[in-house]
Design a protein around this motif. Structure first.
Motif, short mmCIF file in Angstrom:
data_model
loop_
_atom_site.label_atom_id
_atom_site.label_comp_id
_atom_site.label_asym_id
_atom_site.label_seq_id
_atom_site.Cartn_x
_atom_site.Cartn_y
_atom_site.Cartn_z
N TRP A 1 3.07 3.00 -2.74
CA TRP A 1 2.78 4.06 -1.77
C TRP A 1 1.49 4.78 -2.13
CZ3 TRP A 1 6.49 7.03 1.64
CH2 TRP A 1 7.54 6.20 2.08
N HIS A 2 0.89 5.44 -1.13
CA HIS A 2 -0.28 6.31 -1.32
C HIS A 2 -1.39 5.59 -2.09
CE1 HIS A 2 2.73 9.24 -0.16
NE2 HIS A 2 3.34 9.19 -1.32
N VAL A 3 -1.72 4.39 -1.66
CA VAL A 3 -2.74 3.61 -2.37
C VAL A 3 -4.11 4.04 -1.84
CG1 VAL A 3 -3.52 1.32 -3.07
CG2 VAL A 3 -1.09 1.72 -2.59
N THR A 4 -4.64 5.08 -2.44
CA THR A 4 -5.86 5.71 -1.96
C THR A 4 -7.04 4.74 -1.94
OG1 THR A 4 -5.12 7.86 -2.74
CG2 THR A 4 -7.49 7.60 -2.37
N THR B 1 -0.01 -4.69 4.47
CA THR B 1 0.07 -3.25 4.69
C THR B 1 1.31 -2.95 5.52
OG1 THR B 1 -2.33 -2.98 4.60
CG2 THR B 1 -1.07 -1.23 5.67
N VAL B 2 2.25 -2.24 4.93
CA VAL B 2 3.47 -1.86 5.65
C VAL B 2 3.11 -0.90 6.77
CG1 VAL B 2 5.74 -0.76 5.46
CG2 VAL B 2 4.87 -2.21 3.60
N ARG B 3 2.37 0.13 6.44
CA ARG B 3 1.83 1.07 7.42
C ARG B 3 0.81 1.95 6.71
NH1 ARG B 3 4.53 6.22 7.73
NH2 ARG B 3 6.18 6.40 6.16
N SER B 4 -0.01 2.61 7.51
CA SER B 4 -1.01 3.52 6.96
C SER B 4 -0.75 4.90 7.57
CB SER B 4 -2.43 3.04 7.30
OG SER B 4 -3.39 3.81 6.60
N PRO B 5 0.03 5.74 6.88
CA PRO B 5 0.43 7.02 7.45
C PRO B 5 -0.76 7.95 7.69
CG PRO B 5 1.74 6.47 5.50
CD PRO B 5 0.58 5.55 5.53
N ALA B 6 -0.59 8.84 8.66
CA ALA B 6 -1.57 9.91 8.88
C ALA B 6 -1.29 11.03 7.89
CB ALA B 6 -1.48 10.41 10.31
N TYR B 7 -2.34 11.56 7.28
CA TYR B 7 -2.20 12.62 6.29
C TYR B 7 -2.80 13.92 6.80
CZ TYR B 7 -0.50 9.40 2.70
OH TYR B 7 0.26 8.51 2.01
#
Length: 392
Positions: free
Chosen positions: A156-159, A196-202
């Motif tokens: 997760w959170h792979v910047t 990529t499972v998904r790319s959440p909005a932050y």
């Protein structure tokens, strides 16, 4: 305690501030209103200028073409890049000293030197859904099969993964003499089985995304393993120490800019014919911000100087936690006060206080939450005493 930056640090401070003010800050509002994006040619120019300044090489050994700057100089640099919103200062990769200790010569030639030249772009895949600050609790595994490893897990959170061609991936050895121990790998992207499972909005508006990556039987050459099986946590700890200190420095830079902006506004804004800066409650907010910044900055500088003095690594771990805890919490409070001083303007996305009020919040979370930093500090106190934790 009096603390004065050496001439070399002040020189870097001035040089990077000019770069930040002239090249990066002018693009903040456009980036904010475009989901973090800026024109490709501008992003390329920023990276080129950062390369010319030598920023990717500041922590690299001289024998590999690095600048090998004292950590205090590096903190002075990071403080200035912290003045920028929208991650526009993330325009370059950085070769860290631990990489040259962990990697064999062939890996340095294939991965690290190209990073220093801007030819490779890294991301780091450590955090998992069930293992955030407790890195030891990761579930991703690496199983040896001949001259390859097979990696399975979810990160997760792979910047910056959307901009990277290489990931440093942390896993636990599945079987063998180091079963259950940590191991790191270079994983070149794209790779079969990596999705990529998904790319959440932050909350923030960055062109650097933080996607969730899935590793399903990703085969990685054994030659891409970083160090020996079981050494992965040592390297991650080295990474954490540096990142926590640089977060502290960037938070100080952000707070400095916020105080400057809020002070300038308060001096110009008239209420009933009087500058708002004449009102004592506004002065109190500014004074508290200055005092807190000064304290956090001194602690951050001293932690960097302790590295340069060669302090014991366990003591350094605690010093970095103290700096990150103080600076990240301080910056959040300064941003909140700045929004209050700006009033309605401070709620507009075009305002630096509004952007920093959102962006600085994560500094109390990533690379170890404030709560984790407190546990590290308390653990050091119980093991080494007060003097062994903060000196004296």
């Amino acid at each position: 305690m009096s603390f004065t930056l050496p001439d070399s640090a002040r020189d870097w401070q001035d040089r990077i501030r000019r770069f930040v003010e002239a090249e990066l800050i002018p693009w903040e509002v456009e980036a904010e209103l475009a989901g973090g994006e800026i024109p490709a040619e501008v992003a390329a120019r920023h990276e080129r200028l950062a390369l010319e300044l030598g920023l990717p090489r500041i922590d690299a050994p001289r024998r590999h073409g690095g600048l090998e700057l004292p950590l205090l100089d590096q903190v002075a640099i990071a403080e200035q890049t912290g003045r920028v919103t929208n991650a526009l200062a993330w325009c370059y990769g950085e070769a860290q000293s631990w990489m040259f200790e962990a990697c064999v010569p062939e890996q340095i030639d294939r991965f690290i030197l190209p990073l220093m030249r801007g030819e490779r772009h890294f991301c780091t895949a450590v955090t998992e859904e069930g293992a955030g600050s407790d890195v030891d609790d990761i579930a991703t595994t690496a199983r040896r099969e001949g001259d390859h490893y097979v990696i399975d897990g979810e990160k997760w959170h792979v910047t910056s993964a959307n901009l990277a061609d290489t990931a440093i991936v942390q896993a636990k050895a599945d079987g063998g003499h180091a079963a259950g121990m940590h191991v790191l790998f270079f994983v070149e992207m794209p790779a079969e089985g990596l999705s990529t499972v998904r790319s959440p909005a932050y909350t923030h508006s960055y062109r650097h995304h933080h996607p969730i990556l899935r590793f399903d039987g990703v085969r990685v050459p054994a030659a891409n393993r970083i160090g020996a099986e079981g050494q992965g946590m040592d390297f991650i700890h080295a990474w954490f120490r540096r990142e926590r200190l640089m977060i502290a420095a960037r938070c100080c830079g952000a707070a400095e800019r916020l105080i400057e902006a809020a002070t300038g506004f308060a001096a110009e804004r008239k209420i009933g014919g009087e500058p708002m800066a004449r009102f004592q409650l506004v002065q109190a907010m500014l004074a508290d911000s200055v005092a807190e910044l000064h304290a956090a900055r001194l602690v951050t500088y001293e932690a960097a100087a302790a590295h340069d003095r060669g302090l014991d690594v366990k003591a350094l771990h605690a010093r970095c936690s103290v700096a990150k805890l103080l600076a990240s919490e301080m910056a959040g409070r300064v941003a909140d006060r700045a929004v209050q001083i700006f009033g309605g303007r401070g709620y507009m996305r075009e305002n630096v206080a509004e952007r920093f009020n959102r962006e600085l919040r994560v500094d109390r979370i990533w690379e170890g939450t404030s709560e984790i930093q407190r546990l590290i500090i308390a653990g050091s106190l119980l093991k080494r005493g007060l003097r062994g934790t903060i000196g004296g």
